[in-house]
Design an enzyme around this catalytic site. Structure first.
Site, PDB file in Angstrom:
ATOM      1  N   CYS A   2       0.836  -1.195   0.000  1.00 28.49           N
ATOM      2  CA  CYS A   2       0.000   0.000   0.000  1.00 28.49           C
ATOM      3  C   CYS A   2       0.872   1.247   0.000  1.00 28.49           C
ATOM      4  CB  CYS A   2      -0.943   0.076   1.178  1.00 28.49           C
ATOM      5  SG  CYS A   2      -2.100  -1.280   1.280  1.00 28.49           S
ATOM      6  N   ARG A  28       4.106  -0.706  -4.569  1.00 33.55           N
ATOM      7  CA  ARG A  28       3.836  -1.179  -3.208  1.00 33.55           C
ATOM      8  C   ARG A  28       2.475  -1.865  -3.098  1.00 33.55           C
ATOM      9  NH1 ARG A  28       6.978   1.160   0.863  1.00 33.55           N
ATOM     10  NH2 ARG A  28       5.282   0.781   2.324  1.00 33.55           N
ATOM     11  N   TRP A  73      -3.050  -2.771  -1.624  1.00 33.01           N
ATOM     12  CA  TRP A  73      -2.842  -4.208  -1.765  1.00 33.01           C
ATOM     13  C   TRP A  73      -3.748  -4.837  -0.706  1.00 33.01           C
ATOM     14  CZ3 TRP A  73      -0.925  -8.352   1.184  1.00 33.01           C
ATOM     15  CH2 TRP A  73      -0.601  -9.499   0.446  1.00 33.01           C
ATOM     16  N   ASN A  97      -2.044   2.832   5.959  1.00 35.93           N
ATOM     17  CA  ASN A  97      -1.245   1.626   5.687  1.00 35.93           C
ATOM     18  C   ASN A  97      -1.131   0.835   6.978  1.00 35.93           C
ATOM     19  OD1 ASN A  97      -0.683   2.235   3.087  1.00 35.93           O
ATOM     20  ND2 ASN A  97       1.481   2.730   3.409  1.00 35.93           N
ATOM     21  N   GLY A  98      -0.954  -0.467   6.867  1.00 33.24           N
ATOM     22  CA  GLY A  98      -0.706  -1.262   8.074  1.00 33.24           C
ATOM     23  C   GLY A  98      -1.984  -1.865   8.625  1.00 33.24           C
ATOM     24  N   GLU A 486      15.759 -19.337  -5.369  1.00 35.64           N
ATOM     25  CA  GLU A 486      15.467 -17.958  -5.771  1.00 35.64           C
ATOM     26  C   GLU A 486      15.060 -17.914  -7.255  1.00 35.64           C
ATOM     27  OE1 GLU A 486      14.784 -15.238  -4.573  1.00 35.64           O
ATOM     28  OE2 GLU A 486      15.336 -13.680  -5.987  1.00 35.64           O
ATOM     29  N   LYS A 490      11.536 -16.517  -8.611  1.00 36.02           N
ATOM     30  CA  LYS A 490      11.443 -15.461  -9.637  1.00 36.02           C
ATOM     31  C   LYS A 490      10.520 -15.901 -10.753  1.00 36.02           C
ATOM     32  CE  LYS A 490      12.584 -12.778  -7.999  1.00 36.02           C
ATOM     33  NZ  LYS A 490      13.118 -12.521  -6.727  1.00 36.02           N
ATOM     34  N   GLU A 493       6.854 -15.987  -9.660  1.00 38.28           N
ATOM     35  CA  GLU A 493       6.326 -14.645  -9.360  1.00 38.28           C
ATOM     36  C   GLU A 493       5.907 -13.894 -10.614  1.00 38.28           C
ATOM     37  OE1 GLU A 493       8.365 -12.463  -5.576  1.00 38.28           O
ATOM     38  OE2 GLU A 493       9.735 -12.974  -7.185  1.00 38.28           O
ATOM     39  N   HIS A 509      14.393 -38.833  -4.079  1.00 41.23           N
ATOM     40  CA  HIS A 509      13.451 -39.102  -2.984  1.00 41.23           C
ATOM     41  C   HIS A 509      12.048 -38.571  -3.277  1.00 41.23           C
ATOM     42  CE1 HIS A 509      16.628 -40.758  -0.601  1.00 41.23           C
ATOM     43  NE2 HIS A 509      17.363 -39.667  -0.764  1.00 41.23           N
ATOM     44  N   LYS A 608       5.273  -5.328  -2.802  1.00 38.56           N
ATOM     45  CA  LYS A 608       6.707  -5.173  -2.572  1.00 38.56           C
ATOM     46  C   LYS A 608       7.087  -5.391  -1.112  1.00 38.56           C
ATOM     47  CE  LYS A 608      10.721  -4.230  -4.063  1.00 38.56           C
ATOM     48  NZ  LYS A 608      11.299  -5.290  -4.880  1.00 38.56           N
TER      49      LYS A 608
HETATM   50  C1  G6P Z   1       7.546  -9.621  -0.432  1.00 38.27           C
HETATM   51  C2  G6P Z   1       8.324  -9.170  -1.663  1.00 38.27           C
HETATM   52  C3  G6P Z   1       9.594 -10.005  -1.798  1.00 38.27           C
HETATM   53  C4  G6P Z   1      10.429  -9.914  -0.520  1.00 38.27           C
HETATM   54  C5  G6P Z   1       9.600 -10.305   0.719  1.00 38.27           C
HETATM   55  C6  G6P Z   1      10.348  -9.953   2.000  1.00 38.27           C
HETATM   56  O1  G6P Z   1       7.059 -10.905  -0.629  1.00 38.27           O
HETATM   57  O2  G6P Z   1       7.532  -9.293  -2.829  1.00 38.27           O
HETATM   58  O3  G6P Z   1      10.363  -9.535  -2.885  1.00 38.27           O
HETATM   59  O4  G6P Z   1      11.526 -10.772  -0.624  1.00 38.27           O
HETATM   60  O5  G6P Z   1       8.367  -9.569   0.743  1.00 38.27           O
HETATM   61  O6  G6P Z   1      10.462  -8.565   2.071  1.00 38.27           O
HETATM   62  P1  G6P Z   1      11.628  -7.800   2.792  1.00 38.27           P
HETATM   63  O7  G6P Z   1      11.332  -6.345   2.538  1.00 38.27           O
HETATM   64  O8  G6P Z   1      11.530  -8.154   4.255  1.00 38.27           O
HETATM   65  O9  G6P Z   1      12.902  -8.234   2.189  1.00 38.27           O
END
Ligand code: G6P
Length: 613
Positions: A2, A28, A73, A97-98, A486, A490, A493, A509, A608
């Site tokens: 947000c 965000r 969001w 926010n929050g 990772e 990616k 996502e 396994h 984000k």
């Molecule tokens: C969200 C983002 C990710 C990030 C994760 C942790 O899922 O989309 O890219 O790795 O949060 O966020 P941080 O700000 O704690 O690294």
């Protein structure tokens, strides 16, 4: 997650600026957006599902010099116009926010008092609580202070009152808010990106601070002091940011993600700069590190998402370089279990944003259970995690706009390699030769990354080959398994292709059952101690007709792996190989999403930074 943006100006139309700023914050959260403003003495509100762009048409019919806006969001309540901010209670409009704790309790009571709700959000509860408080307070700022004294949660809040079109009120409780000061206009935003196009004179609100914003003027109530701050005290809080609008621009790139991938040599160099000149001095992590580092006997790493994978790599470095036993755990799991903390445990949180609620809570949980020190690796300056930790090192990734993390990840890895070395140095566990060797690796790293961009063409071809894939498997071993993980993250996502990661040795396994001639398998095969082991694992895949894609720096011919697609990357056989092998997996995901025409910088359902559970 947000974004909040608000502005008040001296008689000029602020609405175009507000919409532009909100667009900067879309990364965000972007499932709905809304603005409220006062135009000709009347409060107007425009909200829409989807992007900020969807507000532009209607907004262009108005003018207003005081306005608040939000990109959402969804957390409490689905994606709908009713749930989009701003929320209203009588003459008040708010964006937030929050989270507000136990908001259902407040809601029940407010309904009994006659307040009607049109949304499912906790924000609307906050709006009505504020209105209720205005009934027994002389002014809005007193009402805001009363409400923040009665509710709990982590939030940032911005209020506009039709009865006073000359002011906005903002307060921050654990979520970021930044004031921007320009001659005749005052801005407030949850993220510097919205403000920088207008001004670089900033004040970061601290926990509990309240501000009355007027055009070109503010009254600042610090949580630390009862009285409003003097002009001198305010001027001491002002920071001049060196972030420029150009740095926020997409430039000639098609997507921010690609731009951010290519920024990696530069931002890694910036992150490593001081560590190189100060030769892994513990003081890089702050003054307290000098006394705390020698006492560290165990390390507990806590993080989420991509940052968690950085933590998994760090475990290998810390255990092999500093010889300190290290555990890594996902914050959202750790925070809710009984934990046994060994004497001398330092908590290391890794977070791009520094405001991920699960990581903040996991850190508190560890502290309550006996951790003796905390350290944060973080990208966002002055955010909650670095502010509340004993030691910190900021990564120098700059603002990362693409939701899929790229440069934030590799700068985290760089910072964690520095941490492993600084710990080793402070505990006398590293000889001069190793120290010089590791410093040299860091010096060479940016150029090696630049070289690894040579794989771009093949990554793009592989992206096309993945076009119709339903599911993929990423394999790696040892310190490279987290990079496989990772890579899989990616891919899912941004391309929405299902991707799973597995340590190559575990294939037999279970996951081997999935392998057939439709299944693309992307394997990391660096020429390290496990090379022969992984090569044998890949034969198991080929024997089941799996479509094999191998990323390797091996000079050894791989003719035995017949039919496999092979990408050669520059020689990466050094301690920093996980950073180098990240580049191809980022590019493969990018091109797979590109060929499928997906919205790469704003993948569906994601945000984000996550300031809620
Ligand atoms: C969200 C983002 C990710 C990030 C994760 C942790 O899922 O989309 O890219 O790795 O949060 O966020 P941080 O700000 O704690 O690294």
């Amino acid at each position: 997650m947000c974004g909040i943006f608000g502005a008040i100006s001296d008689n000029h139309n602020i609405l175009p600026t507000l919409l532009n700023g909100l667009e900067q914050l879309e990364y965000r959260g972007y499932d709905s957006a809304g603005i409220a403003f006062i135009s000709n003495g009347r409060t107007e509100r425009i909200r829409a599902v989807g992007r900020v762009e969807n507000l532009r048409n209607e907004a262009s019919r108005y003018q207003g010099s005081i306005a608040i806006g939000h990109t959402r969001w969804a957390t409490h309540g689905g994606v709908s116009v009713e749930n989009a901010h701003p929320h209203q209670s009588h003459h008040l409009m708010i964006v937030h926010n929050g989270i507000i704790d136990a908001y259902e309790e407040h809601k029940k009571r407010l309904i009994q008092k006659g307040y009607a709700f049109e949304s499912e959000t906790d924000t609307e509860v906050l709006a009505h609580l504020l209105h209720e408080a205005t009934l027994n307070n002389a002014d809005l700022i007193s009402a805001v202070k009363q409400v923040i004294a009665t509710v709990t949660g982590n939030y940032a809040l911005l209020v506009m009152d039709q009865n006073d079109p000359t002011s906005l009120i903002a307060t921050a409780q654990g979520c970021p808010l930044i004031l921007g000061l320009k001659d005749d206009t005052t801005f407030i935003a949850s993220d510097i990106a919205a403000i920088i196009p207008e001004t670089n004179r900033l004040i970061y609100l601290e926990q509990g601070d309240c501000v009355i914003m007027q055009a070109g003027n503010i009254a600042y109530f610090s949580n630390q002091a009862e009285q409003v701050l003097s002009p001198i005290a305010i001027s001491e809080k002002i920071q001049i940011s060196d972030l420029s609008i150009e740095k926020l621009d997409i430039g000639h790139y098609t997507h921010f993600m690609l731009k951010e991938i290519f920024e990696q040599p530069h931002v890694i160099e910036k992150t490593a700069l001081k560590a190189i000149t100060q030769q892994f001095d513990p003081e890089l992590f702050g003054e307290k590190a000098v006394t705390l580092f020698p006492q560290v006997k165990h390390i507990q790493i806590l993080a989420c998402g991509t940052s968690y994978f950085a933590g998994m790599v760090a475990k290998y470095w810390i255990e092999s370089i500093a010889k300190i036993p290290t555990h890594v755990e996902i914050s959202s799991e750790y925070r809710y279990r009984e934990v046994l903390i060994e004497d001398g445990t330092m908590i290391v949180t890794i977070s791009q944003s520094g405001e991920t609620l699960d990581t903040i809570e996991a850190k508190k949980h560890a502290e309550e259970n006996g951790a003796f020190a905390s350290l944060a690796i973080c990208n966002v300056k002055e955010s909650v995690l670095p502010r509340t930790s004993d030691c910190r090192l900021y990564t120098e990734a700059g603002i990362e706009v693409g939701v899929a993390s790229t440069k934030a990840f590799t700068t985290q890895l760089t910072a964690l390699f520095i941490l492993a070395n600084a710990l080793a140095k402070s505990q006398g566990k590293m000889d001069e030769t190793t120290l010089s060797k590791h410093l040299q690796m860091l010096r060479e790293l940016p150029a090696m990354i630049a070289q690894s961009f040579n794989c771009q063409e093949i990554a793009s071809q592989w992206g096309t080959l993945l076009l119709n894939a339903k599911s993929t498997l990423y394999l790696g071993r040892g310190i490279h398994f987290p990079i496989a993980a990772e890579g899989a993250l990616k891919l899912k996502e941004i391309s929405y292709i299902h991707a799973e990661s597995y340590p190559a040795g575990e294939l037999k396994h279970g996951p081997l059952a999935l392998v057939d001639d439709q299944m693309p398998i992307i394997a990391l095969l660096p020429h390290d101690d496990l090379f022969e082991k992984v090569r044998a694992n890949l034969h198991e895949v080929l024997a089941r007709k799996g479509k094999l894609f191998i990323i390797t720096d091996s000079k050894v011919p791989l003719d035995d792996l017949k039919g496999a697609h092979i990408m050669h990357v520059p020689e990466v056989s050094c301690a920093l190989s996980p950073i180098l092998l990240t580049i191809p997996v980022q590019l493969i995901a990018y091109y797979a999403a590109l060929v499928r025409g997906e919205d790469i910088d704003k993948p569906r359902n994601l945000a984000k930074s996550l300031t809620v559970e």
